[in-house]
Design a protein around this motif. Structure first.
Motif, PDB file in Angstrom:
ATOM      1  N   ILE A 248       5.673  64.481  28.421  1.00  0.00           N
ATOM      2  CA  ILE A 248       6.437  63.389  29.053  1.00  0.00           C
ATOM      3  C   ILE A 248       5.475  62.294  29.507  1.00  0.00           C
ATOM      4  N   ARG A 249       4.368  62.711  30.127  1.00  0.00           N
ATOM      5  CA  ARG A 249       3.403  61.722  30.638  1.00  0.00           C
ATOM      6  C   ARG A 249       2.793  60.904  29.504  1.00  0.00           C
ATOM      7  N   TRP A 250       2.419  61.582  28.413  1.00  0.00           N
ATOM      8  CA  TRP A 250       1.815  60.848  27.296  1.00  0.00           C
ATOM      9  C   TRP A 250       2.801  59.863  26.684  1.00  0.00           C
ATOM     10  N   PRO A 254       0.077  54.715  29.552  1.00  0.00           N
ATOM     11  CA  PRO A 254      -0.886  54.276  28.537  1.00  0.00           C
ATOM     12  C   PRO A 254      -2.016  55.292  28.397  1.00  0.00           C
ATOM     13  N   ASP A 255      -2.615  55.366  27.223  1.00  0.00           N
ATOM     14  CA  ASP A 255      -3.751  56.258  27.000  1.00  0.00           C
ATOM     15  C   ASP A 255      -4.978  55.617  27.648  1.00  0.00           C
ATOM     16  N   TRP A 256      -5.435  56.221  28.769  1.00  0.00           N
ATOM     17  CA  TRP A 256      -6.522  55.584  29.523  1.00  0.00           C
ATOM     18  C   TRP A 256      -7.856  55.678  28.797  1.00  0.00           C
ATOM     19  N   VAL A 327       2.701  50.340  36.352  1.00  0.00           N
ATOM     20  CA  VAL A 327       1.358  50.523  35.793  1.00  0.00           C
ATOM     21  C   VAL A 327       0.821  49.191  35.263  1.00  0.00           C
ATOM     22  N   LEU A 328      -0.445  48.882  35.599  1.00  0.00           N
ATOM     23  CA  LEU A 328      -1.087  47.693  35.031  1.00  0.00           C
ATOM     24  C   LEU A 328      -2.060  48.149  33.953  1.00  0.00           C
ATOM     25  N   ILE A 329      -2.146  47.380  32.859  1.00  0.00           N
ATOM     26  CA  ILE A 329      -3.131  47.730  31.834  1.00  0.00           C
ATOM     27  C   ILE A 329      -4.078  46.551  31.609  1.00  0.00           C
ATOM     28  N   ALA A 330      -5.331  46.896  31.330  1.00  0.00           N
ATOM     29  CA  ALA A 330      -6.359  45.863  31.142  1.00  0.00           C
ATOM     30  C   ALA A 330      -6.860  45.906  29.707  1.00  0.00           C
ATOM     31  N   LYS A 331      -6.840  44.726  29.073  1.00  0.00           N
ATOM     32  CA  LYS A 331      -7.363  44.645  27.703  1.00  0.00           C
ATOM     33  C   LYS A 331      -8.875  44.427  27.778  1.00  0.00           C
ATOM     34  N   PRO A 332      -9.600  44.630  26.675  1.00  0.00           N
ATOM     35  CA  PRO A 332     -11.044  44.387  26.717  1.00  0.00           C
ATOM     36  C   PRO A 332     -11.337  42.973  27.225  1.00  0.00           C
TER      37      PRO A 332
END
Ligand code: FAD
Length: 366
Positions: A248-250, A254-256, A327-332
């Protein structure tokens, strides 16, 4: 123990953001920890304790002090408690780190496992499930270390780590003595503990858990129920629950290992019953859960998504995750400044639309 200088911290965090530490060292035994703290004191440098770096945002400017990475390893089944549990606990914890209330709650069905702070949290969950021990299976697949788990009292799918903690062993940096704290002394509450309230006072070296030899699994969460319904499983085993939570979590997070993230960026707010009823009138579908003191914990993910329409919102290289608005995600190439600007925008939006002042779960290290 080697003290390194000007070490870039971004690769030591799941956000993959952040400048250098003035000093950096890894400690794997108590003596090294004492040595590291003494070094920082002599240099008059602040200390930051680093686990797996999955709940922090390091500033672009880095940290002008000593970062101590906790790498103490080891997992030990101290005692498989038999009928005389109450007496045996007293023997194990000669320094009386188990309080009266706990002595009663640790019964003959419990097994005490003592785990060093640097162990990966999910390795410990795996160990427990493989050994048929109940209590932490719903906390499967949470990144980070065992030593950090009590700090924010990690929780997921109806479980909190504080429900299984018997004692926390730590270095008291005020007295420079190693101490044991009972569950009660840790002052656990929702994503809170003594270790967050008194930042820097204690450095956790080991945690003792009381896990159930027999028990029942907790599948009350809607997602978990739907998962087993789909699989046609009516009485899931411990291993099946761990697998379900992991799957469920996956599917949701996002895949950290690929994206920069620290999971939920904010805490779910706890508001008064009166404020909850007012909001419920305006937003009848707003999910809320009663707290023991009569207040209500509301789903911030829902507010950010349905009220603020924040999914996918970006500031430069940092975005609100499309599948989960908490959830926040950061791109390169993302910077801590971009994260902070986006977080402040979200805080303002929530305040304007609902009147709720939200609080960060992720710690900003600067
Ligand atoms: C994808 C993702 C999903 C997540 N899901 C959840 C979730 O479901 N539930 C949840 O509760 N959290 C979740 N988190 C947050 C995070 O995994 C937990 O807070 C975890 O316990 C942090 O562990 P860490 O070792 O990475 O700590 P770090 O990020 O390194 O440190 C966090 C804090 O703990 C302090 N600290 C670390 N080790 C010690 C120590 N030994 N002694 C004293 N202080 C210490 C640090 O100084 C810092 O203040 C998630 C994070 C990610 C990236």
């Amino acid at each position: 123990m080697i003290i390194q200088e000007h070490i870039t911290l971004a690769p030591h965090t799941t956000f993959k953001i952040g400048g250098p530490a003035r000093f950096f060292c890894s400690v794997s035994i108590d003596a090294e920890l004492l040595e590291a703290v003494t070094f920082a004191r002599n240099k008059n440098a602040p200390i930051f304790i680093l686990g797996g770096g999955s709940n922090i945002l390091i500033d672009d400017q880095g940290f002008d002090g000593l970062v101590i990475k906790i790498e103490m390893m080891g997992m030990e089944k101290i005692q498989d408690l038999g009928g005389q549990a109450r007496f045996k606990i007293q023997e194990i914890h000669q320094e009386a780190i188990v309080d009266e209330k706990q002595k009663r709650s640790v019964d003959e069905k419990k097994v005490i496992v003592s785990v060093a702070a640097g162990e990966r949290w999910d390795d410990f969950v795996d160990y427990a499930v493989e050994h048929g021990l109940y209590g932490i299976e719903n906390l499967s697949a949470i990144p980070g270390t065992v030593g950090a788990a009590p700090v924010q009292n990690i929780g997921a799918y109806g479980a909190e780590v504080s429900q299984t903690i018997l004692a926390v062993h730590a270095l008291d940096t005020r007295t420079m003595k190693f101490v044991g704290l009972t569950n009660g002394e840790c002052q656990f509450s929702y994503r809170e503990s003594l270790f967050r309230k008194e930042k820097g006072h204690y450095i956790i070296t080991r945690v003792d858990f009381a896990l159930g030899r027999r028990g029942s699994v907790n599948t009350e969460y809607k997602d978990v129920q739907e998962y087993f319904l789909k699989q046609n499983i009516t009485s899931p085993t411990l291993k099946q629950v761990r697998q379900a939570i992991t799957d469920i979590r996956w599917g949701k997070l996002p895949d950290w290992k690929l994206w920069g993230t620290a999971g939920s960026f904010f805490k779910n707010p706890i508001i008064s019953a009166e404020q909850f009823l007012k909001l419920k009138k305006k937003y009848p579908e707003l999910p809320g859960y009663p707290e023991p003191d009569g207040r209500a914990k509301v789903s911030l993910g829902w507010i950010l998504d349905k009220v603020c329409n924040a999914r996918g919102l970006c500031k430069g290289n940092v975005c609100v995750y499309e599948k989960q608005a908490l959830v926040l995600i950061a791109k390169p190439g993302a910077t801590s400044e971009e994260v902070v600007v986006l977080a402040q925008d979200l805080m303002r939006m929530v305040k304007e639309k609902t009147g709720i002042v939200i609080e960060g779960e992720v710690e900003w290290v600067n």
